[in-house]
Design a protein around this motif. Sequence first.
Motif, short mmCIF file in Angstrom:
data_model
loop_
_atom_site.label_atom_id
_atom_site.label_comp_id
_atom_site.label_asym_id
_atom_site.label_seq_id
_atom_site.Cartn_x
_atom_site.Cartn_y
_atom_site.Cartn_z
N TRP A 1 49.18 25.49 44.29
CA TRP A 1 48.49 26.58 45.01
C TRP A 1 48.08 27.67 44.04
O TRP A 1 47.02 28.27 44.19
N LEU A 2 48.91 27.93 43.04
CA LEU A 2 48.55 28.92 42.03
C LEU A 2 47.35 28.44 41.22
O LEU A 2 46.47 29.23 40.86
N ALA A 3 47.28 27.14 40.96
CA ALA A 3 46.13 26.58 40.26
C ALA A 3 44.86 26.76 41.08
O ALA A 3 43.80 27.12 40.54
N ASN B 1 39.17 35.61 28.84
CA ASN B 1 40.22 35.62 29.86
C ASN B 1 40.12 34.41 30.77
O ASN B 1 41.12 33.74 31.06
N HIS B 2 38.92 34.10 31.24
CA HIS B 2 38.76 32.97 32.15
C HIS B 2 38.91 31.63 31.43
O HIS B 2 39.33 30.64 32.06
N ALA B 3 38.60 31.58 30.15
CA ALA B 3 38.79 30.34 29.39
C ALA B 3 40.28 29.99 29.30
O ALA B 3 40.67 28.83 29.51
N VAL C 1 42.81 43.40 41.78
CA VAL C 1 42.04 42.17 41.96
C VAL C 1 40.80 42.42 42.80
O VAL C 1 39.71 41.92 42.50
N MET C 2 40.92 43.23 43.86
CA MET C 2 39.78 43.50 44.72
C MET C 2 38.66 44.19 43.95
O MET C 2 37.48 43.85 44.09
N GLN D 1 39.65 29.57 42.12
CA GLN D 1 38.82 30.50 42.89
C GLN D 1 38.39 31.69 42.05
O GLN D 1 37.23 32.09 42.06
N LYS D 2 39.32 32.22 41.27
CA LYS D 2 39.01 33.39 40.45
C LYS D 2 37.98 33.06 39.38
O LYS D 2 37.06 33.84 39.12
N ILE D 3 38.11 31.87 38.79
CA ILE D 3 37.16 31.46 37.74
C ILE D 3 35.77 31.26 38.32
O ILE D 3 34.77 31.73 37.77
#
Length: 327
Positions: free
Chosen positions: A199-201, A262-264, A120-121, A206-208
């Motif tokens: 929290w996972l959402a 992936n982000h979609a 992830v980093m 944040q990632k998106i």
Amino acid sequence: MDDDENRSVALNLSWPEVDLFIRLEDIDVPADGSPVLRTFICLVYSVVCVVGLISNLLVLFLIRVKKERKKSKVNFFVLNLALTDLQFVLTLPFWAVDTALDFSWPFGAAMCKIVLSVTVMNMYASVFFLTAMSVTRYWSVASALRTRSAPRRCSARWLCACIWTAATLATAPTSFFSTVSDVTGESLCLLRFPGGQYWLALYHIQKILVGFALPMSTVSISYLMLLRFVRRRGMKNGRRRSQVTRSVTIVVLSFFCCWMPNHAITLWSVLVKLNAAQWDRAYYLVHTYVFPVTVCLAHTNSCLNPILYCLMRTEFRAKLRALIRRA
């Protein structure tokens, strides 16, 4: 829902994050994933790992760390981009084994936390360096054409330190909440937040935003401004303008095409977790059979980066030809 079906759902939705508290009571879905798909994913990971290792090591060699990085801020960013892509592809053998074992993690809790955090980093760092390179490229051209005086520059070392710090901070939730959990007798490497799916959402949001939407907007705006600027002031040579336009188009499209699918799907997952969309058969099938393919597509970006940002440049191609002649 029996244990086999429960295990299958968790496994199929587990790379690299999973919400363990999902249900399949009211939909008719297959109880197991596709061995063909898992084999395809393992093959893609292996190819990306090999190609990424060779291409990024070649970039590091051509830059000649002690000399070339001091001549150009962009080269210094390319150096750091190659380093982060190199670290990223080194995690792929672990994910290939995990996928081959039907998403059962055999390496223990410590390696789960390390590998997932490094993955992830370096995803964040790679995107941040691509963004910094696009902004730097525009600023360098604009400053050179606007004035004859030397442009005011910020230290490339300082910028790279800020990027690595930002990537580390963005990865903090992954480092804290990644763990190995037992699901119906199988050990899974995943994220498990104490607050459950909400929290996972937030983690996915944040990632998106930080890992795609904001960088994609910045890259697009920077290159559009660059094209507009060179067309108006810089380049009278039509062939050269077309080369710049083509290279910019390739860079933006490759970034978008590798990461957008992936982000979609991740955004769809967020809507489901926040009860803004329905958890149904279509969502299950897409997340089970399409989402892993989008992960593979995103991973190929670590192979494309050294080609797009280094080996396509004239000076690096000349060095590569010289290297081949000597060899």
